[in-house]
Structure formats: C-alpha cells, structure tokens
Write an enzyme that holds these catalytic residues in place. Structure first.
Site, short mmCIF file in Angstrom:
data_model
loop_
_atom_site.label_atom_id
_atom_site.label_comp_id
_atom_site.label_asym_id
_atom_site.label_seq_id
_atom_site.Cartn_x
_atom_site.Cartn_y
_atom_site.Cartn_z
N GLU A 289 135.21 49.44 38.77
CA GLU A 289 134.80 49.15 40.12
C GLU A 289 135.51 48.03 40.83
O GLU A 289 135.01 47.36 41.69
CB GLU A 289 133.40 48.46 39.84
CG GLU A 289 132.34 49.30 39.21
CD GLU A 289 130.93 48.78 38.71
OE1 GLU A 289 130.69 47.62 39.13
OE2 GLU A 289 130.21 49.44 38.11
N CYS A 290 136.85 48.45 40.60
CA CYS A 290 137.80 47.44 41.47
C CYS A 290 138.54 48.09 42.87
O CYS A 290 138.56 49.48 42.55
CB CYS A 290 138.81 47.11 40.40
SG CYS A 290 140.23 46.09 41.07
N GLY A 291 138.93 47.54 43.63
CA GLY A 291 139.67 47.84 44.78
C GLY A 291 140.83 48.52 44.37
O GLY A 291 141.35 49.62 45.14
N PHE A 292 141.29 48.06 43.28
CA PHE A 292 142.69 48.81 42.63
C PHE A 292 142.40 50.26 41.98
O PHE A 292 143.27 50.87 41.55
CB PHE A 292 143.57 48.01 42.10
CG PHE A 292 144.19 47.04 42.85
CD1 PHE A 292 145.23 46.97 43.57
CD2 PHE A 292 143.42 45.67 42.68
CE1 PHE A 292 145.82 46.30 44.44
CE2 PHE A 292 144.07 44.73 43.34
CZ PHE A 292 145.25 44.94 44.37
N THR A 293 141.06 50.57 41.78
CA THR A 293 140.71 51.78 40.84
C THR A 293 141.29 52.93 41.18
O THR A 293 141.44 53.97 40.32
CB THR A 293 139.04 51.91 40.71
OG1 THR A 293 138.32 50.53 40.19
CG2 THR A 293 138.85 53.07 39.92
#
Length: 168
Positions: free
Chosen positions: A42-46
């Site tokens: 659930e990360c912006g870098f996913t």
C-alpha cells in the site's frame, strides 16, 4: 535484534522464511547477483513491483530479485502472507521469491537486515532503511555491492550497470 541471534558472517547462512513459511533456500542465489528489496503493498512505490518483475525476467540467468515484505513504514503492508502473495501475483505478476514479513530496523530487526545495514557484518558499509522499496544489491559471491533508496527505480542505470557488470 530478533532473538538476539548471532549474525552469520556469510549472507547465505542467514535463516529467513518464505512467505509460505518454509526456510528460504539461498542456494538458488549462488552464482547470481541478488537484489533484496523491502516491499509493501500500500505504498506510493508499490508500482516498483512491475519493474522488479521486469528485471527479474530480463536478467533471470544472472539476477535473483527477493522481496521482503515489511509493515514498519506507514503500516503499508498490513496483510497476511496469503494476502501479500495474492496482491503481488494478481496486480504485478510477481514470480520472484517473497519472504516472510519482517522488521528491517529497530529492536526486532531481522538478522538479514542487520547484515545488510551494518558494515561490521557485510564488510562494505553501514546504511539505514529509510522507507519501503529500498534495494540492496549483492554480488555472485554473497557480498554487498551497494544499496539504493526507494526513489531509485529498479530499472535505473545506476542499478542496471552493476547488474550487467561481469562477475569479479
């Protein structure tokens, strides 16, 4: 440190479980470079999962990507092992190995990350895991080459030129 275990000198002597609960078999890494990445769903870098899968396929003969789920940054990996596996497979076609969810810093830091982040174990340099999708590149003999913060994309020339470099 997890269970106050002694940190092995050799990376491949560190025990870590797969996402399915069996002991990760480091022998699949020997003779290849290894890119170890702490991951979160659930990360912006996913979206980097897509590029990690791409380089995993492109360099399959000389590189193994290993994803290490971690919930320490913004609680961005809250799922169970089954949820993580399903998310990665369905959304990004991930086929590279994923380990159990671990702590990459702090008092319960997994021995793998103690080795990766401390020069006294890896023999190269100290580092701190700053966020999800920080990458550690290991050479064909299990020695640390370098690390890259989250903003460095898996397909970055900084990483690829080291992956493509012939073994020492």
């Amino acid at each position: 440190m997890k269970d106050n275990k002694e940190i092995p000198e050799y990376l491949y002597d560190i025990e870590i479980n797969t996402l399915q609960g069996s002991i990760f078999d480091w022998s699949i890494c020997k003779g290849k470079k290894v890119l170890i990445v702490n991951t979160a769903s659930e990360c912006g870098f996913t979206k980097q999962y897509k590029d990690l899968q791409k380089i995993s396929e492109k360099y399959a003969d000389s590189l193994l990507v290993v994803g290490v789920p971690c919930n320490q940054f913004g609680q961005q990996e809250p799922g169970s092992s089954d949820q993580i596996q399903s998310f990665c497979s369905l959304n990004f076609g991930v086929t590279f190995p994923l380990t159990e969810k671990v702590d990459v810093k702090g008092p319960n830091q997994h021995p793998l990350y103690a080795w990766l982040t401390q020069k006294k174990y890896n023999g190269v340099k100290n580092s701190t895991v700053k966020w999800n999708f920080q990458k550690y590149l290991i050479d064909e003999n299990g020695k640390l080459i370098d690390y890259y913060y989250s903003i460095t994309k898996p397909g970055s020339s900084k990483i690829l030129k080291k992956i493509e470099k012939a073994p020492a």
